[in-house]
Design an enzyme around this catalytic site. Sequence first.
Site, PDB file in Angstrom:
ATOM      1  N   TYR A   1      45.257  -8.217 -39.122  1.00 51.09           N
ATOM      2  CA  TYR A   1      46.155  -9.112 -38.391  1.00 51.09           C
ATOM      3  C   TYR A   1      46.821  -8.434 -37.195  1.00 51.09           C
ATOM      4  O   TYR A   1      47.883  -8.864 -36.746  1.00 51.09           O
ATOM      5  CB  TYR A   1      47.228  -9.660 -39.337  1.00 51.09           C
ATOM      6  CG  TYR A   1      46.696 -10.695 -40.300  1.00 51.09           C
ATOM      7  CD1 TYR A   1      46.185 -11.900 -39.833  1.00 51.09           C
ATOM      8  CD2 TYR A   1      46.697 -10.463 -41.670  1.00 51.09           C
ATOM      9  CE1 TYR A   1      45.693 -12.857 -40.705  1.00 51.09           C
ATOM     10  CE2 TYR A   1      46.220 -11.421 -42.555  1.00 51.09           C
ATOM     11  CZ  TYR A   1      45.717 -12.613 -42.063  1.00 51.09           C
ATOM     12  OH  TYR A   1      45.232 -13.556 -42.932  1.00 51.09           O
TER      13      TYR A   1
ATOM     14  N   GLU B   1      36.080  -8.448 -37.690  1.00 49.66           N
ATOM     15  CA  GLU B   1      36.524  -8.697 -39.057  1.00 49.66           C
ATOM     16  C   GLU B   1      35.434  -8.400 -40.079  1.00 49.66           C
ATOM     17  O   GLU B   1      35.718  -7.834 -41.147  1.00 49.66           O
ATOM     18  CB  GLU B   1      37.031 -10.136 -39.177  1.00 49.66           C
ATOM     19  CG  GLU B   1      38.307 -10.346 -38.381  1.00 49.66           C
ATOM     20  CD  GLU B   1      38.724 -11.785 -38.207  1.00 49.66           C
ATOM     21  OE1 GLU B   1      39.887 -11.989 -37.800  1.00 49.66           O
ATOM     22  OE2 GLU B   1      37.917 -12.706 -38.454  1.00 49.66           O
TER      23      GLU B   1
ATOM     24  N   HIS C   1      41.342 -17.942 -44.160  1.00 51.37           N
ATOM     25  CA  HIS C   1      41.273 -17.392 -42.803  1.00 51.37           C
ATOM     26  C   HIS C   1      39.837 -17.556 -42.333  1.00 51.37           C
ATOM     27  O   HIS C   1      38.892 -17.346 -43.101  1.00 51.37           O
ATOM     28  CB  HIS C   1      41.637 -15.901 -42.799  1.00 51.37           C
ATOM     29  CG  HIS C   1      41.279 -15.232 -41.513  1.00 51.37           C
ATOM     30  ND1 HIS C   1      42.114 -15.241 -40.420  1.00 51.37           N
ATOM     31  CD2 HIS C   1      40.145 -14.575 -41.128  1.00 51.37           C
ATOM     32  CE1 HIS C   1      41.512 -14.601 -39.420  1.00 51.37           C
ATOM     33  NE2 HIS C   1      40.329 -14.189 -39.831  1.00 51.37           N
TER      34      HIS C   1
ATOM     35  N   ARG D   1      35.488 -23.372 -38.408  1.00 56.24           N
ATOM     36  CA  ARG D   1      36.836 -23.686 -37.910  1.00 56.24           C
ATOM     37  C   ARG D   1      37.148 -25.182 -38.068  1.00 56.24           C
ATOM     38  O   ARG D   1      38.263 -25.558 -38.408  1.00 56.24           O
ATOM     39  CB  ARG D   1      36.991 -23.265 -36.448  1.00 56.24           C
ATOM     40  CG  ARG D   1      36.892 -21.771 -36.202  1.00 56.24           C
ATOM     41  CD  ARG D   1      38.052 -20.984 -36.701  1.00 56.24           C
ATOM     42  NE  ARG D   1      39.277 -21.309 -35.973  1.00 56.24           N
ATOM     43  CZ  ARG D   1      40.436 -20.731 -36.214  1.00 56.24           C
ATOM     44  NH1 ARG D   1      40.548 -19.802 -37.141  1.00 56.24           N
ATOM     45  NH2 ARG D   1      41.502 -21.070 -35.535  1.00 56.24           N
TER      46      ARG D   1
ATOM     47  N   THR E   1      45.663 -24.481 -38.179  1.00 56.51           N
ATOM     48  CA  THR E   1      46.377 -23.393 -38.848  1.00 56.51           C
ATOM     49  C   THR E   1      47.561 -23.904 -39.658  1.00 56.51           C
ATOM     50  O   THR E   1      47.781 -23.472 -40.791  1.00 56.51           O
ATOM     51  CB  THR E   1      46.859 -22.362 -37.807  1.00 56.51           C
ATOM     52  OG1 THR E   1      45.712 -21.866 -37.110  1.00 56.51           O
ATOM     53  CG2 THR E   1      47.577 -21.207 -38.468  1.00 56.51           C
TER      54      THR E   1
ATOM     55  N   PHE F   1      56.665 -13.142 -37.711  1.00 56.64           N
ATOM     56  CA  PHE F   1      56.062 -13.419 -39.015  1.00 56.64           C
ATOM     57  C   PHE F   1      55.103 -12.326 -39.487  1.00 56.64           C
ATOM     58  O   PHE F   1      54.579 -12.412 -40.602  1.00 56.64           O
ATOM     59  CB  PHE F   1      55.340 -14.775 -39.003  1.00 56.64           C
ATOM     60  CG  PHE F   1      54.207 -14.845 -38.008  1.00 56.64           C
ATOM     61  CD1 PHE F   1      52.938 -14.393 -38.328  1.00 56.64           C
ATOM     62  CD2 PHE F   1      54.428 -15.387 -36.745  1.00 56.64           C
ATOM     63  CE1 PHE F   1      51.891 -14.475 -37.414  1.00 56.64           C
ATOM     64  CE2 PHE F   1      53.385 -15.478 -35.823  1.00 56.64           C
ATOM     65  CZ  PHE F   1      52.112 -15.010 -36.157  1.00 56.64           C
TER      66      PHE F   1
ATOM     67  N   ARG G   1      42.455 -26.931 -45.133  1.00 57.10           N
ATOM     68  CA  ARG G   1      43.915 -26.793 -45.022  1.00 57.10           C
ATOM     69  C   ARG G   1      44.625 -28.130 -45.138  1.00 57.10           C
ATOM     70  O   ARG G   1      45.724 -28.218 -45.685  1.00 57.10           O
ATOM     71  CB  ARG G   1      44.277 -26.099 -43.716  1.00 57.10           C
ATOM     72  CG  ARG G   1      43.881 -24.631 -43.704  1.00 57.10           C
ATOM     73  CD  ARG G   1      44.147 -24.016 -42.357  1.00 57.10           C
ATOM     74  NE  ARG G   1      43.833 -22.597 -42.323  1.00 57.10           N
ATOM     75  CZ  ARG G   1      43.473 -21.947 -41.234  1.00 57.10           C
ATOM     76  NH1 ARG G   1      43.387 -22.581 -40.063  1.00 57.10           N
ATOM     77  NH2 ARG G   1      43.198 -20.658 -41.279  1.00 57.10           N
TER      78      ARG G   1
ATOM     79  N   ASN H   1      48.092 -20.839 -46.001  1.00 54.10           N
ATOM     80  CA  ASN H   1      47.197 -21.927 -45.582  1.00 54.10           C
ATOM     81  C   ASN H   1      45.787 -21.775 -46.150  1.00 54.10           C
ATOM     82  O   ASN H   1      44.821 -22.207 -45.560  1.00 54.10           O
ATOM     83  CB  ASN H   1      47.192 -22.087 -44.062  1.00 54.10           C
ATOM     84  CG  ASN H   1      46.674 -20.862 -43.339  1.00 54.10           C
ATOM     85  OD1 ASN H   1      46.258 -19.878 -43.950  1.00 54.10           O
ATOM     86  ND2 ASN H   1      46.695 -20.917 -42.022  1.00 54.10           N
TER      87      ASN H   1
ATOM     88  N   LYS I   1      42.386 -16.712 -49.001  1.00 59.47           N
ATOM     89  CA  LYS I   1      43.602 -15.914 -49.143  1.00 59.47           C
ATOM     90  C   LYS I   1      44.126 -15.961 -50.585  1.00 59.47           C
ATOM     91  O   LYS I   1      43.663 -16.774 -51.396  1.00 59.47           O
ATOM     92  CB  LYS I   1      44.663 -16.439 -48.175  1.00 59.47           C
ATOM     93  CG  LYS I   1      44.282 -16.265 -46.702  1.00 59.47           C
ATOM     94  CD  LYS I   1      45.388 -16.839 -45.835  1.00 59.47           C
ATOM     95  CE  LYS I   1      45.091 -16.697 -44.370  1.00 59.47           C
ATOM     96  NZ  LYS I   1      46.180 -17.223 -43.534  1.00 59.47           N
TER      97      LYS I   1
END
Length: 173
Positions: free
Chosen positions: A50, A127, A116, A86, A92, A58, A103, A113, A10
Site C-alpha cells: 500500500y 503486486e 483488493h 475491476r 472502492t 488512513f 463490494r 471492502n 482481504k
Amino acid sequence: MVEKTFVMIKPDGVTRGLSGEIIHRLERKGLKIVSTKMIQLDEKLAKEHYKEHQGKEFFNSLVEFITTSPSLAMVIEGEDAISVVRTLVGATNPKEAQPGTIRGDFGLKTQNNIVHASDSQDSAKREISLFFDRSEEHTSELQSHSFISYAVFCLKKKNQKKSTQKLYFFSIS
C-alpha cells in the site's frame, strides 16, 4: 488482450467465509486463477503493498487492518483481466458500489471492502511480484493441459472395468 492481474481477498472477506463466492464469480466470468495462496501479511509487506497511500491519514489503519488475519492472494488471467476484475469488484467505497458487484453485495466500509484488485498493468506486475515468486506463477495453458490429462486418466481408469472402450473428445476454448 490476455493479461494477468492481482486480486487479494482481504481479512474481512476471508473471515466472513466469502472466498468461495468471490472465486466463483471470477471463474463464472471466464477468468482463470493461475496462482493462489493464503498469506498472513506482515507489516513490511503491507506497507510495501500500500505504499502509494503512505502519508495519507488512513495509511496506518489500513496496514493494521490488512495484517489482522490471513488474506487470499491470487493471480487472475483472462481477456482484459484488469478492467474485467475491476468491474466485478465495484467501486472502492461499498456505499457507492453497484448491487451485483462484490463490494456492492458484501462490502461494509471503505477500508473493509472485502477485496483488493490491481488498477493497472504496472500495479498488477508490481503486486504479483510482491506476493508470488516466479516459480509460483502458472498459465491457463498449463491448467488446461493438466485438466485434460487428469480427465483422460480418470476416464481410462473408469473404462478399465468395462469390456468396451469409449473414445472421448475434449474441446477447450
